[in-house]
Design an enzyme around this catalytic site. Structure first.
Site, short mmCIF file in Angstrom:
data_model
loop_
_atom_site.label_atom_id
_atom_site.label_comp_id
_atom_site.label_asym_id
_atom_site.label_seq_id
_atom_site.Cartn_x
_atom_site.Cartn_y
_atom_site.Cartn_z
N HIS A 54 -4.21 1.00 7.76
CA HIS A 54 -2.90 1.66 7.72
C HIS A 54 -2.92 2.81 6.70
CE1 HIS A 54 1.66 1.29 7.96
NE2 HIS A 54 1.48 2.09 6.92
N GLU A 55 -3.47 2.54 5.52
CA GLU A 55 -3.45 3.57 4.46
C GLU A 55 -4.40 4.72 4.78
OE1 GLU A 55 -1.02 3.45 2.53
OE2 GLU A 55 -0.52 1.39 3.06
N GLN A 104 2.67 9.97 1.43
CA GLN A 104 4.00 9.33 1.48
C GLN A 104 4.88 9.71 0.30
OE1 GLN A 104 2.21 5.17 2.28
NE2 GLN A 104 4.17 5.16 3.35
N CYS A 111 6.13 0.02 7.51
CA CYS A 111 5.63 1.16 6.75
C CYS A 111 6.77 1.66 5.87
CB CYS A 111 5.19 2.27 7.70
SG CYS A 111 4.67 3.79 6.89
N LEU A 112 6.48 1.97 4.63
CA LEU A 112 7.52 2.45 3.72
C LEU A 112 8.06 3.81 4.16
CD1 LEU A 112 5.97 1.39 0.28
CD2 LEU A 112 7.76 0.22 1.58
N GLY A 163 0.85 -1.19 0.00
CA GLY A 163 0.00 0.00 0.00
C GLY A 163 0.88 1.23 0.00
N HIS A 212 -2.86 7.09 7.10
CA HIS A 212 -1.94 8.02 6.44
C HIS A 212 -2.68 9.26 5.94
CE1 HIS A 212 2.05 6.32 6.35
NE2 HIS A 212 1.65 5.17 5.86
ZN ZN Z 1 2.67 3.42 5.90
#
Ligand code: ZN
Length: 198
Positions: free
Chosen positions: A154-155, A55, A112-113, A50, A158
């Site tokens: 999670h997304e 991000q 998480c990226l 995701g 964000h």
């Molecule tokens: Zn993340």
């Protein structure tokens, strides 16, 4: 020219702002369609399951999601089953509204990226319902459970300026390398049992 976007890291203010809702009319713009394409490629290259627009430094309510077999290759069939992790085809969520279904929570390690190199145990609702627009502005509703429900939570977090570290059990935070070296295959409860509590 690379199609890949830079993924910003925790501490960047864009990750802490509430993203603005997109007007469906904006979805027709080539710029937005290009952003979706670039986010898809960036997520695949990372690799991740995701990626939310903040991000990549863009404060709009848009995220891309995809959980396909090549993203699951490191997990055994038992681990996939335990995480309720199933294949999710590529899709886009725009202006999502997420609600938990029921009160059941599941605890699992996630990364998480934008929190590169770390994993942490995060409790999440087991089942959720999301209402959103797709990349053409068409409304849809989906119910999800297990890992897909985790990805959605999670997304959507964000898009609200919330990061997984806000919801984690801080004692479980570890670098990916240390997690693999010391806690591989352990559940969050098993990990917590190894940590003294005052
Ligand atoms: Zn993340």
């Amino acid at each position: 020219m690379s199609n890949l976007l830079e993924i910003v890291q925790v501490g960047d203010p864009v990750l802490r702002r509430r993203a603005r809702a997109l007007d469906p009319a904006e979805l027709a713009s080539p710029a937005l369609q290009t952003l979706i394409e670039q986010m898809r490629e960036t997520m695949r290259a990372a690799p991740g399951v995701g990626l939310a627009a903040p991000q990549v430094g863009v404060g709009v309510q848009l995220a891309v999601i995809e959980d396909v077999p090549d993203r699951q290759a490191a997990l055994t069939p038992e681990q996939l089953a335990e995480r309720e992790r199933e294949v999710v085809a590529f899709h886009v969520i725009i202006n999502p509204i997420l609600t938990a279904i029921g009160s059941e929570r599941v605890d699992a390690f996630e990364g998480c990226l934008s929190f590169d190199g770390f994993v942490m145990a995060v409790p999440r609702a087991r089942q959720v319902r999301v209402e959103a627009l797709d990349e053409r502005g068409r409304p849809f509703v989906r119910e999800a459970s297990g890992w897909y429900a985790r990805i959605l939570q999670h997304e959507v977090d964000h898009l609200h300026g919330v990061l997984c570290c806000d919801r984690m059990d801080p004692r479980t935070l570890a670098t990916t390398d240390n997690h693999a070296a010391h806690w591989a295959g352990m559940s969050p409860d098993q990990v917590r049992a190894t940590i003294p509590v005052d």
